[in-house]
Design a protein around this motif. Sequence first.
Motif, PDB file in Angstrom:
ATOM      1  N   VAL A 303       0.827  -1.206   0.000  1.00 21.27           N
ATOM      2  CA  VAL A 303       0.000   0.000   0.000  1.00 21.27           C
ATOM      3  C   VAL A 303       0.866   1.262   0.000  1.00 21.27           C
ATOM      4  O   VAL A 303       0.495   2.285  -0.595  1.00 21.27           O
ATOM      5  N   ASN A 304       2.022   1.198   0.627  1.00 17.48           N
ATOM      6  CA  ASN A 304       2.885   2.373   0.742  1.00 17.48           C
ATOM      7  C   ASN A 304       3.753   2.625  -0.485  1.00 17.48           C
ATOM      8  O   ASN A 304       4.487   3.619  -0.527  1.00 17.48           O
ATOM      9  N   LEU A 305       3.683   1.754  -1.476  1.00 13.97           N
ATOM     10  CA  LEU A 305       4.443   1.976  -2.705  1.00 13.97           C
ATOM     11  C   LEU A 305       3.886   3.175  -3.464  1.00 13.97           C
ATOM     12  O   LEU A 305       2.671   3.395  -3.498  1.00 13.97           O
ATOM     13  N   SER A 306       4.774   3.925  -4.098  1.00 16.48           N
ATOM     14  CA  SER A 306       4.310   5.023  -4.949  1.00 16.48           C
ATOM     15  C   SER A 306       3.640   4.445  -6.191  1.00 16.48           C
ATOM     16  O   SER A 306       3.876   3.286  -6.570  1.00 16.48           O
ATOM     17  N   GLU A 307       2.813   5.244  -6.826  1.00 10.67           N
ATOM     18  CA  GLU A 307       2.087   4.761  -8.012  1.00 10.67           C
ATOM     19  C   GLU A 307       3.041   4.292  -9.098  1.00 10.67           C
ATOM     20  O   GLU A 307       2.798   3.301  -9.785  1.00 10.67           O
ATOM     21  N   SER A 308       4.160   5.002  -9.255  1.00  2.00           N
ATOM     22  CA  SER A 308       5.119   4.641 -10.307  1.00  2.00           C
ATOM     23  C   SER A 308       5.851   3.344 -10.002  1.00  2.00           C
ATOM     24  O   SER A 308       6.444   2.728 -10.893  1.00  2.00           O
ATOM     25  N   ASP A 309       5.823   2.907  -8.726  1.00  2.00           N
ATOM     26  CA  ASP A 309       6.536   1.691  -8.331  1.00  2.00           C
ATOM     27  C   ASP A 309       5.605   0.497  -8.125  1.00  2.00           C
ATOM     28  O   ASP A 309       6.070  -0.586  -7.745  1.00  2.00           O
ATOM     29  N   LEU A 310       4.320   0.668  -8.352  1.00  2.00           N
ATOM     30  CA  LEU A 310       3.374  -0.415  -8.095  1.00  2.00           C
ATOM     31  C   LEU A 310       3.690  -1.671  -8.901  1.00  2.00           C
ATOM     32  O   LEU A 310       3.411  -2.790  -8.453  1.00  2.00           O
ATOM     33  N   TRP A 311       4.289  -1.503 -10.086  1.00  5.20           N
ATOM     34  CA  TRP A 311       4.602  -2.656 -10.924  1.00  5.20           C
ATOM     35  C   TRP A 311       5.558  -3.606 -10.219  1.00  5.20           C
ATOM     36  O   TRP A 311       5.530  -4.820 -10.467  1.00  5.20           O
ATOM     37  N   LEU A 312       6.391  -3.081  -9.304  1.00 13.13           N
ATOM     38  CA  LEU A 312       7.337  -3.931  -8.589  1.00 13.13           C
ATOM     39  C   LEU A 312       6.622  -4.952  -7.700  1.00 13.13           C
ATOM     40  O   LEU A 312       7.122  -6.058  -7.475  1.00 13.13           O
ATOM     41  N   SER A 313       5.431  -4.590  -7.211  1.00 14.37           N
ATOM     42  CA  SER A 313       4.690  -5.504  -6.333  1.00 14.37           C
ATOM     43  C   SER A 313       4.120  -6.692  -7.092  1.00 14.37           C
ATOM     44  O   SER A 313       3.619  -7.634  -6.483  1.00 14.37           O
TER      45      SER A 313
END
Length: 449
Positions: A303-313
């Motif tokens: 949930v705390n990931l930035s929008e630009s980093d969501l792909w990493l999840s």
Amino acid sequence: MGSAGVTAATILAKAGKRVLGLEAMDRIGGRVKTVQFAGGIIEEGAEWIHGTQNSRVYDLAIQNNITVVPQDFDFLIFRSDGNQTLMPVYYELFNYCLEKSEYSTNISYESTGDYLTAEIISYIKKNHPYLEHDKQFIDEFLDVMNLFINAYEASNDWHDVTTRSTAEELGGHLHTSWHKYGYKTFFELMLNTYNNGPGLQNLDIKLNTEVTKIIWPKDITGEVTVVCADGQTYTANNVIVTVSLGVLKERYDIFHPPLPKDKIIAIDKIAFGVVNKIILIFDEAWWPNRLYFPYIWYTKDKVNLSESDLWLSQIRGASTSLACKNSLTLWTTGYVGKKAETLTDEIVQQKSIELLRRFMGKNYTIPEPNGILRSKWYSNPFFRGSYTYDNLETPKYPKARENLGAPLLDASGTPRVLFAGEATNPLHYGTVHGASETGYREAMRLLNA
């Protein structure tokens, strides 16, 4: 020309037929791409022989005294707080889910996601009742299994994968590596170029030759005309088309007269997915001796990931390779695989190292990599994806793969344009051996015509 095309071409050439192969790219191999890099071999595409019994791929290696090596699917699980999980229940559930996913045909559930979710929850209730109401634990585990199924199927979500599939796995070890030889060896053996072999006398392959139109005759006297982007035109009695389903989806209008309706429906309805690799090269291996490292996110960290980093999840974890022991591969699938293709190497490398350090940095010192290789199967116009899978639409069109593989016939019933490739294999789609089987099928169709 990938597995299907090279198989068909070499069988026909060895039978005495004159064969011309037209390849749009500057190499053969299709979705098999072996690259020499950093003193080892990198497989940007297909990596393993999936099954050793009745496999055209495995049999050809053994017949030519090529040693292929089974890789056991042993793994260590890491959490997004940087700790290796010490809970045996994770490994127990992971193995249980892998076992169940191999036999996911279940008339009670349409989607594999629904089926495996029910199986996992039922197993927890029976064997670990203290976890039955731990929603966070269950959700986090289901998330990683969803990613695993997507990486296996090339799907976007396991709820889009049908349990009513016709797929069959071959017997024997399902992860057998070409290791130091590379998957390219399969093609060299077929083409008789392995160890500087002379090739095949009746086969000519033209690279960098993109086909833009195929004109096929309905009368018995005409020939098939193939028009290429460079202006060259070729004629032949028969043509075998082995392009990916992704290319057919985008360009099925290159056929004149147009394809029949049942083939167009098959092209539209069969699902074609994306699996990509992000391969990081290091001076030496810093990770433990395992094949695979699944990553499980805590919900709060995701949930705390930035929008630009969501792909990493949506990266399911990392795997190792026998062919390049100082490389580590991160796997992306579906929409995330497409998203990663749009990012620069610098961004992907930076974010990938951040991911590794988040999950494994407490246990291991992770240096900066020396290089990065990436597959981009979706953005490549000559593939537009990786391989097919059976989605929820599949049961409504049970003959789609057979229709896709059916030849175009002239007035006498003679096959003039034939179709091969993994998408046309009802049982072994999505595999190199499955594609090879279809190349053999169409070559024999011509030889027996």
